[in-house]
Design an enzyme around this catalytic site. Sequence first.
Site, PDB file in Angstrom:
ATOM      1  N   LYS A   1       0.864  -1.192   0.000  1.00  0.00           N
ATOM      2  CA  LYS A   1       0.000   0.000   0.000  1.00  0.00           C
ATOM      3  C   LYS A   1       0.894   1.235   0.000  1.00  0.00           C
ATOM      4  O   LYS A   1       0.696   2.193   0.766  1.00  0.00           O
ATOM      5  CB  LYS A   1      -0.907  -0.046   1.240  1.00  0.00           C
ATOM      6  CG  LYS A   1      -2.069   0.913   1.200  1.00  0.00           C
ATOM      7  CD  LYS A   1      -3.132   0.537   0.182  1.00  0.00           C
ATOM      8  CE  LYS A   1      -4.176   1.625   0.063  1.00  0.00           C
ATOM      9  NZ  LYS A   1      -5.166   1.372  -0.990  1.00  0.00           N
TER      10      LYS A   1
ATOM     11  N   ASP B   1      -5.260  -3.748  -2.088  1.00  0.00           N
ATOM     12  CA  ASP B   1      -6.711  -3.877  -2.263  1.00  0.00           C
ATOM     13  C   ASP B   1      -7.046  -4.435  -3.651  1.00  0.00           C
ATOM     14  O   ASP B   1      -7.932  -5.288  -3.791  1.00  0.00           O
ATOM     15  CB  ASP B   1      -7.442  -2.558  -1.983  1.00  0.00           C
ATOM     16  CG  ASP B   1      -6.677  -1.332  -2.450  1.00  0.00           C
ATOM     17  OD1 ASP B   1      -5.440  -1.403  -2.567  1.00  0.00           O
ATOM     18  OD2 ASP B   1      -7.310  -0.301  -2.709  1.00  0.00           O
TER      19      ASP B   1
END
Length: 338
Positions: A175, A209
């Site tokens: 991330k 994600d």
Amino acid sequence: MGKAITLIPGDGVGPEVADAALKVMESAGASIEPDTQTAGIAALDQRKTPLPEETLDSIRRTGVALKGPLTTPVGSGFRSINVAIRREFDLYANIRPALSLAPGGRYEDIDLVLIRENTEGLYVGVEHFIGLEGDPRAAAESVMIVTRFGAERIVRYAFEYAKSRGRKKVTLAHKANILKCTQGLFLDVGREVAEEYEGVVDFEDRIIDATAMHLVVNPHQFDVLVMENMFGDILSDLMAGLVGGMGMAPAANIGKDAAMFEAVHGSAPDIAGQGVVNPTAFILSACLMLDHIGQGEVAERIRTALLAVFEKGGVLPSDLGGSASTQEFTQAVIGALA
Ligand code: NAD
């Protein structure tokens, strides 16, 4: 003399799955000498501590532990016994394969391996509450730790794992677009290590994600995945769901001087003692141990027998839609050993 291993049957369904795995390994011709030790609630009852020194000594001696699920007793002074063992032996690489064996998975032919950093990230547990205006828990803070050392050794482990097993690609999930320091460092170090394997193992990086979404939509595009602690914890459960659930998910925890093998699932107190637990995850964990101690042929024989039982159908544990007891299922696996 077989290879000495430390066996910790564990709590809840642990003794049932450990018994199943021992019977299968013995029938398959595994050459092991289990040194049975306690930890968790079982140890608290017998030894007055959830993590006896004898158990740690045994692992120091054998270098290999096969461990059932452990329940951390409340007020024992440990945040988690499992984490304490991983810390004690610096078991930095958590290997979680997801392999299609049983019916009920979302896809066929899944063969993925997630390699999770096991010692850093948010799970170091550096967190506290902040009091404000009379509310002692008005806010809470948690620190994510990423070190160059930790990132490098886990990404290198992933590449070496892929290389030694003829796997084609390593995906680093992160991330870094939001967590520019912690995840940025993990990604930068990952890219540096990847360069050393150019032409041998392919590399890609993806946002965590999006990786979760792609794993659900088209898992076959992945091969080996590597990521920090908490992301790995979450995505490996997602991957277990792709191949039939927690009853199917094994894990290895690897360090420089010791290794511990365990099912991903917990002690399942709701079904403990009923003789219905699916022992597959623990048997597959035992197979990872056999691979590790140079008895990969025995492990392969066991995996083939499991596959044969699943393909034949008829004798399935209840979490896979069947009605077989743990013992009936274990006997079917033993019967299918070539
Ligand atoms: P759990 O994995 O024990 O159970 C979740 C659900 O899945 C339950 O309904 C259970 O019956 C079912 N289940 C799990 N494994 C199964 C199997 N092999 N066959 C059939 N059904 C299965 O998770 P939980 O309830 O959150 O945790 C129970 C205890 O286990 C807690 O004390 C937790 O701390 C501990 N735990 C230990 C470990 C470990 O030792 N590595 C891991 C996770 C949880």
